[in-house]
Design an enzyme around this catalytic site. Sequence first.
Site, PDB file in Angstrom:
ATOM      1  N   CYS A 129      20.402  77.396  84.004  1.00 45.33           N
ATOM      2  CA  CYS A 129      20.754  75.999  84.280  1.00 45.33           C
ATOM      3  C   CYS A 129      21.099  75.738  85.742  1.00 45.33           C
ATOM      4  CB  CYS A 129      21.884  75.537  83.374  1.00 45.33           C
ATOM      5  SG  CYS A 129      23.276  76.676  83.274  1.00 45.33           S
ATOM      6  N   HIS A 242      26.531  70.912  86.587  1.00 42.16           N
ATOM      7  CA  HIS A 242      26.576  71.854  87.693  1.00 42.16           C
ATOM      8  C   HIS A 242      26.188  71.130  88.982  1.00 42.16           C
ATOM      9  CE1 HIS A 242      27.026  74.814  84.701  1.00 42.16           C
ATOM     10  NE2 HIS A 242      25.839  75.403  84.735  1.00 42.16           N
TER      11      HIS A 242
END
Length: 339
Positions: A129, A242
């Site tokens: 990710c 993120h």
Amino acid sequence: MNECSIAIVGATGAVGQVFLNILEKRDFPLKSVRLCASERSVGKKLKLRGEEIEVELATPELLSEVDFAFIAASTAISRELAPLAAEYGAIAIDDSSAFRMQGNVPLVVPEVNGDDLDYHEGIVSIPNCTTTPLVMALKPLHEQNAVRRVIAATYQSVTGTGAAAAQELRDQSGDILAGKEANAEVYPHQIAFSVLPHVEPFWDNGYTNEEMKMQNETRKIMHAPDIRVSSTCVRVPVVVSHSEAVNVEFSDAISPGEVREILAGAPGIRVVDDPGSNVYPTPIEAEGQDDVFVGRIREDIALDNGIAMWLSCDNLRKGAALNSLQIAEEILERDLLLK
């Protein structure tokens, strides 16, 4: 696209729950869905498109009855179930690191390297990710001006570890604010009101597994084995999304304006870049969104032909669940089903 049958392995987990939410709202040609999880969740009922569906185990018989098996579970489960699904004619789209660097398994972000799906053999991996937003931003730039080197620092939310880590952050935050001692179980140290420069185990070279993934996966996805990537991956007390500070060295000079123009025309990218007005990507803004947000685009004054930029991306959506579903859509569009 023809309607298809799917199984979601890990349906009760953080990524699985987001996958169901996306499936609810996306016009995916769904014929039937099977929800799978561990024995402790068997019998639990989850809602999808107005229907209650009972959670069951992912048996060989079940896998033989579906076209796609979306696996969002542990690496061990992926190693067991993905080859089994492929053996029974289903396509396993796997969220773990089990097969990412295997030569005959495509590692795919559809906007970047959808053509790689043409050679799948029943298993397709999705990237880590942190790699996904990086290659989303790099690829359209690399096509115009070859990338030579990338230096990145990540700021990764706790849901990258899982639901238990998110709960630990909440519990620690509450305890600290109440004047109590924080208890750390998921992470080696307190995460609330702190940051940990430690995502996954360390290698002998001093880098972590997560940091090496960013290099190796980026090279594979972009078909650019000579790109040099150095990263420092940091866990931060954010629940979802993120972020990454990225410094890129190109082969030739490129201006921030050119970068903005190229990225503004790239699929899945949203340029959010007006620092003078306090406009730049944040994890809160990226949460629940499908795009990779890019801002703080500027000349890197320490690199030749360098650009610095900042990315934010929902790690549970484009970093995992959404990318998996987009891969299935791309497979259907290309008529690559095995059955």
